[in-house]
Write a protein that holds these residues in place. Structure first.
Motif, PDB file in Angstrom:
ATOM      1  N   ASP A 289      -1.347  -2.131   4.410  1.00  0.00           N
ATOM      2  CA  ASP A 289      -1.912  -3.266   3.682  1.00  0.00           C
ATOM      3  C   ASP A 289      -1.426  -3.345   2.228  1.00  0.00           C
ATOM      4  O   ASP A 289      -2.088  -3.932   1.390  1.00  0.00           O
ATOM      5  CB  ASP A 289      -3.439  -3.202   3.732  1.00  0.00           C
ATOM      6  CG  ASP A 289      -3.985  -1.914   3.125  1.00  0.00           C
ATOM      7  OD1 ASP A 289      -3.203  -0.977   2.911  1.00  0.00           O
ATOM      8  OD2 ASP A 289      -5.203  -1.858   2.872  1.00  0.00           O
ATOM      9  N   GLU A 290      -0.288  -2.785   1.936  1.00  0.00           N
ATOM     10  CA  GLU A 290       0.254  -2.811   0.586  1.00  0.00           C
ATOM     11  C   GLU A 290       0.840  -4.204   0.300  1.00  0.00           C
ATOM     12  O   GLU A 290       1.588  -4.742   1.095  1.00  0.00           O
ATOM     13  CB  GLU A 290       1.339  -1.746   0.447  1.00  0.00           C
ATOM     14  CG  GLU A 290       1.885  -1.616  -0.952  1.00  0.00           C
ATOM     15  CD  GLU A 290       2.895  -0.483  -1.038  1.00  0.00           C
ATOM     16  OE1 GLU A 290       2.999   0.094  -2.122  1.00  0.00           O
ATOM     17  OE2 GLU A 290       3.577  -0.201  -0.040  1.00  0.00           O
ATOM     18  N   SER A 291       0.491  -4.767  -0.841  1.00  0.00           N
ATOM     19  CA  SER A 291       0.971  -6.108  -1.187  1.00  0.00           C
ATOM     20  C   SER A 291       2.256  -6.023  -2.008  1.00  0.00           C
ATOM     21  O   SER A 291       2.669  -4.946  -2.446  1.00  0.00           O
ATOM     22  CB  SER A 291      -0.103  -6.864  -1.966  1.00  0.00           C
ATOM     23  OG  SER A 291      -0.260  -6.276  -3.239  1.00  0.00           O
ATOM     24  N   LEU A 292       2.858  -7.172  -2.219  1.00  0.00           N
ATOM     25  CA  LEU A 292       4.082  -7.245  -3.002  1.00  0.00           C
ATOM     26  C   LEU A 292       3.822  -6.831  -4.453  1.00  0.00           C
ATOM     27  O   LEU A 292       4.646  -6.152  -5.064  1.00  0.00           O
ATOM     28  CB  LEU A 292       4.648  -8.669  -2.936  1.00  0.00           C
ATOM     29  CG  LEU A 292       5.945  -8.897  -3.690  1.00  0.00           C
ATOM     30  CD1 LEU A 292       7.060  -8.059  -3.091  1.00  0.00           C
ATOM     31  CD2 LEU A 292       6.304 -10.361  -3.688  1.00  0.00           C
ATOM     32  N   LEU A 293       2.662  -7.210  -4.975  1.00  0.00           N
ATOM     33  CA  LEU A 293       2.310  -6.836  -6.343  1.00  0.00           C
ATOM     34  C   LEU A 293       2.182  -5.314  -6.474  1.00  0.00           C
ATOM     35  O   LEU A 293       2.610  -4.729  -7.475  1.00  0.00           O
ATOM     36  CB  LEU A 293       1.006  -7.522  -6.750  1.00  0.00           C
ATOM     37  CG  LEU A 293       0.558  -7.319  -8.181  1.00  0.00           C
ATOM     38  CD1 LEU A 293       1.594  -7.876  -9.146  1.00  0.00           C
ATOM     39  CD2 LEU A 293      -0.779  -7.975  -8.423  1.00  0.00           C
ATOM     40  N   ASP A 294       1.628  -4.657  -5.458  1.00  0.00           N
ATOM     41  CA  ASP A 294       1.527  -3.200  -5.486  1.00  0.00           C
ATOM     42  C   ASP A 294       2.909  -2.551  -5.470  1.00  0.00           C
ATOM     43  O   ASP A 294       3.138  -1.551  -6.159  1.00  0.00           O
ATOM     44  CB  ASP A 294       0.725  -2.692  -4.284  1.00  0.00           C
ATOM     45  CG  ASP A 294      -0.730  -3.120  -4.337  1.00  0.00           C
ATOM     46  OD1 ASP A 294      -1.226  -3.375  -5.462  1.00  0.00           O
ATOM     47  OD2 ASP A 294      -1.367  -3.210  -3.274  1.00  0.00           O
ATOM     48  N   ARG A 295       3.803  -3.116  -4.720  1.00  0.00           N
ATOM     49  CA  ARG A 295       5.154  -2.557  -4.666  1.00  0.00           C
ATOM     50  C   ARG A 295       5.890  -2.748  -5.993  1.00  0.00           C
ATOM     51  O   ARG A 295       6.605  -1.868  -6.442  1.00  0.00           O
ATOM     52  CB  ARG A 295       5.953  -3.204  -3.539  1.00  0.00           C
ATOM     53  CG  ARG A 295       5.463  -2.771  -2.179  1.00  0.00           C
ATOM     54  CD  ARG A 295       6.255  -3.412  -1.096  1.00  0.00           C
ATOM     55  NE  ARG A 295       5.769  -2.960   0.188  1.00  0.00           N
ATOM     56  CZ  ARG A 295       6.544  -2.689   1.220  1.00  0.00           C
ATOM     57  NH1 ARG A 295       7.836  -2.837   1.112  1.00  0.00           N
ATOM     58  NH2 ARG A 295       6.033  -2.281   2.356  1.00  0.00           N
TER      59      ARG A 295
ATOM     60  N   THR B 291       3.713   5.010   3.246  1.00  0.00           N
ATOM     61  CA  THR B 291       3.328   3.705   2.721  1.00  0.00           C
ATOM     62  C   THR B 291       2.196   3.128   3.545  1.00  0.00           C
ATOM     63  O   THR B 291       2.259   3.093   4.774  1.00  0.00           O
ATOM     64  CB  THR B 291       4.521   2.731   2.761  1.00  0.00           C
ATOM     65  OG1 THR B 291       4.961   2.609   4.098  1.00  0.00           O
ATOM     66  CG2 THR B 291       5.651   3.202   1.870  1.00  0.00           C
TER      67      THR B 291
END
Length: 154
Positions: free
Chosen positions: A42-48, A39
């Motif tokens: 810099d992964e956002s909540l929207l990406d998850r 993972t």
């Protein structure tokens, strides 16, 4: 979609930091920080949330989307209808209620003026006829049936 791949155990043992039980017991130089994570940081909540799309089956996704869209359209129709009803009630009240209130107010003013004029006329008649503002007392009666003012000396 998800791709399944079979991994051989001997390949995994050669590349793994936990390859042998003896090396993990004797060496502490290998730590979990050296293991790369899949993972990104810099992964956002929207990406998850978007990644969860692959977990939910397409038929379930379609039913969820259709229920949400049906609910949204029902809410939109309801609010539009409620807005139209409020508009009709408001304009009707302004077009009918406001003139009616003004006419009733004018009528009350006319009735008050008529009552005032009637009171003035009654007051003038009492002054001309010589009556007093107070009713006569029962013990005081006029003698000889005279009415009105009697000049002094007669």
């Amino acid at each position: 979609m998800v791709k399944v791949e079979i991994v051989e155990e001997k390949d995994q043992q050669a590349n793994s930091p936990y390859a042998s039980a003896a090396s993990s017991r004797t060496s502490s130089s290998v730590s979990l920080s050296s293991v790369d994570s899949d993972t990104p940081v810099d992964e956002s909540l929207l990406d998850r949330i978007a990644a969860l799309k692959d977990i939910v089956p397409p038929t379930t996704r379609h039913s969820i989307v259709s229920k949400i869209s049906n609910t949204a359209s029902a809410i939109k129709r309801t609010t539009k209808f409620a807005g139209n009803v409020i508009w009709v009630v408001t304009t009707s009240a302004l077009l009918i209620g406001l003139p009616l209130a003004l006419i009733l107010e004018d009528e009350a003013k006319v009735v008050a003026q008529e009552n005032e004029m009637l009171a003035q006329q009654q007051g003038a008649q009492q002054m001309v006829s010589g009556g007093s503002l107070y009713p006569p007392t029962p013990g005081s009666q006029q003698q000889g049936g005279q009415q009105g003012l009697v000049p002094p000396g007669f």
